[in-house]
Scaffold this active site. Sequence first.
Site, PDB file in Angstrom:
ATOM      1  N   HIS A 260       0.326 -23.421  20.708  1.00  0.00           N
ATOM      2  CA  HIS A 260      -0.647 -23.653  19.596  1.00  0.00           C
ATOM      3  C   HIS A 260      -0.468 -24.856  18.967  1.00  0.00           C
ATOM      4  CE1 HIS A 260      -0.651 -18.947  19.216  1.00  0.00           C
ATOM      5  NE2 HIS A 260      -1.710 -19.313  19.902  1.00  0.00           N
TER       6      HIS A 260
ATOM      7  N   GLU B  32       4.196 -17.151  12.985  1.00  0.00           N
ATOM      8  CA  GLU B  32       4.819 -17.929  13.974  1.00  0.00           C
ATOM      9  C   GLU B  32       5.455 -19.118  13.369  1.00  0.00           C
ATOM     10  OE1 GLU B  32       1.805 -18.208  16.969  1.00  0.00           O
ATOM     11  OE2 GLU B  32       1.341 -20.084  16.371  1.00  0.00           O
TER      12      GLU B  32
END
Lengths: 378, 287
Positions: free
Chosen positions: B249, B211
Site C-alpha cells: 500500500h 496498519e
Amino acid sequence: MKIHEYQSKRIFAKYGVPIPNGKVAITPQEAYDAAKDLGGRVIIKSQVLVGGRGKAGGVKLANNPDEAKERAAEILGMDIKGLTVRKVLVDEASNIASEIYLGITNDREKRMPVMMVSAEGGVDIEEVARVSPEKIIKVHINPLLGLQGYQIRDIAASIELPRRNWKEFGVIANGLWKAYKGTDATLAEVNPLIITAEETLLAVDGKMLIDDSSLFRHPDLAEMRDIDTEAETETIAREHDLAYIQLDGEIGCMVNGAGLAMTTMDIVNLFGGSPANFLDIGGGANAEKVAAAFRIILSDPKVKAVLINIFGGITRGDEVAKGILEAIEEVKPTVPMVVRLVGTNAEEGRALLADADMLTAETLVEAAQKAVAAAKEA
Amino acid sequence: MSILVNKDTRLLVQGITGNEGLFHTQQMVAYGTNVVAGVTPGKGGEWVMDGKVPVFDSVKLAAEATGANASVIFVPARFAADAIFEAADAGLDLIVCITEGVPVSDMMRVRAYIDQIDTRLLGPNCPGLLTPGEAKVGIIPGNIAIPGNVGAVSRSGTLTYEVLYALKQKGMGASTCVGIGGDPVNGTNFIDVLAMFEDDPATDKVVMLGEIGGTDEEKAAEFIATKMTKPVAAFIAGQTAPPGKQMGHAGAIIQSGSGAAADKIKALEEAGVRVAKHPEELPDLLS
C-alpha cells in the site's frame, strides 16, 4: 522513485533555480576534461542514491584538472553503503558564505505539501527536526492555490535572509514549488542553498523523490530509474506487477493483499519464525504470477520454507490451488511449502493440494506453526 | 440499520463498461445492490447487464435520469481524480473510489475540494463497503459476511475479508464493513467511520484493522477514548515491517520515526481498545 543529484538539479534549473555549472563524468579522463572546461577548481561528487556521501569520502575538492582526474579515479568504483559509484558530478566550486536548507515534501497529516526552511543548512535536516525543531520554518501550501508570494516573504524574514537576496530567493522558492508540482514529486530539497561570498544564492546540492503512481504522466522521469540501487529480485517483481520486499528471515511468504501479507509476516514472527520477505501477488492468483513469485522467493538462499496464504474471495480457492500446482510443476521448488487457503471453495482447493502431497492449513495460526516447524527441520 | 449504504442506495458505476467495472457490477447486482446506471464517456445510450442498466456519457446525466445518490469508481488511475470531481459536482452523497495507484498530488487536490462540500468520499485504493443482506458497493466478496451487530473498518482488503470470514465462522455478523483504503491521502479516515458506528443503532461493537504508516490509528485511539461508548477491538498489521520501505500500500510506510505498529498498538491499548496479537483472536475479543 529516487533520482540522482545531477538529475534533480537539472530539473530545478529548468524551473529557474540557479545551480553551479557542472558535468557528469564516468571516467577520470572525463572528469579531467570537465574540470578544464569549468575553469579548474571543482567539486567531484559521487552520484549514488544514498545519503551520507560526504562522510563516506564520496565528495572531494580538486584545485585543478589533474587533481580532478585523481579524485575522480578514487571515487569512481567506490562502494558507498553497498552501492557502487558509476558516475561523478563535476561541479564548479563555489565560495560559501553561509548555508540554508530549503525543501518541499507532503505533510500526510495535513494532506498538503509543506515548504520547510532552516537557516542551518548543509546538515541532516531530520537530525535538526529531532534535536531543535524550532529551527525549521514550515509553511503549508494549499494544493488548490499554490505557493503565495506572502508566504515566501514570511519565510525570508523568518530566517533573517539579507534583504538584498529576497528577490532571488523568491525566484528560487517559486521555482522549487513549480518543479515539485510539475514532476509530481514527494520530496524536492536544496541542501544547502548557499549564500556565496559574492552575495548571491546558489543551489549546490539537490535531491528529489518522484511519486511512483504519477510516472504514467512523466515518461521522461520514468526513464531515470536507476535499477542498480534495488535488489535484482525487486526489479523482477516490479516487472511482474508484484509488490516484493526482501527481509532477513527464513520463511518465504506469498500472500494476496498487502495488509494480509504484512499480517502473515507478523504471525510467522509471533510463532517463533522470521519472515524472509513481504510479497503481495495481488488479486487472482493465477499460475503465471504464482510461478514468478516462487522464483523470486526461492532466489533468496536463506529461505528454508514457504508459506502461501491466499484468501479466496471472488477468486475461488480451487482455481487458486490449480494455479499453485501448475506453478510448482514449472518451478519445482525444493523447500517445504505450507499452503493456507480460506474463503470461497477453500475446501475443494485444500483437497486438490492434499492430493498432491502439499502441506495445507485451515487457520492462519496453524499455517504459521507448520511453516515455522518445517523451516526448523530443514 | 447500517451506515453509508443500504437497500435504498441508488448506485451508479463509473467505468461500467471496462473489464473490472462490468465484472463487479455483475457481482453487486447478484448481491441485490440497486445499480441504477453506469457511466462511460462516449458510450451513452448503450445498455449493460442484459439491457437492465443504462449507460450514460456523464455522471450528471446519469444522476438526473435515474436519481442515483452514490457512485462507485472503477476507472484507471490516470482518470480517477477527474471521475471523483465529476461525481462530486453532480451532487452525489457518496463516492467510493476503488482505483489503486492514484497520484498523491491528485488526491491532495481532491481532498482539499471534497472537504469544502457535502459529499463523502471513500478510498481510493479501497475494497468499498458491504452492508450484509442489503447492499455491496465495491469488490468485497458478498458471501464472506452475514448480517450482524459488528461494525468493521479497515485500511486493507483481504485482511478485512479474513476477519469478516472469521467472524462468520463463529456465527457473528457485520452491520456494515467499510474499507477506507491504503493510500496516504484518502477521503474518509478511521475517526469518520468510528463516529458513524457510534451513532448507528444497529452497531453494538466495532472492529478496526489498521496498519503501519501515518498516525490515523493514534487519532482513532484518542477519539475512542474520549467519544466512544461502544467497545472496540483492533489489529494492526506490519509489526515486522522494516522502516523506510513501502509495504505494498502506498500509505504503508514507516517514515521519520512515525507510523510504526508498536506506537499504534500502545495508543489503542491506552484508549481501552482490545488489540489482537493476530486476526484470529478478534472474534473472541469481540464476544
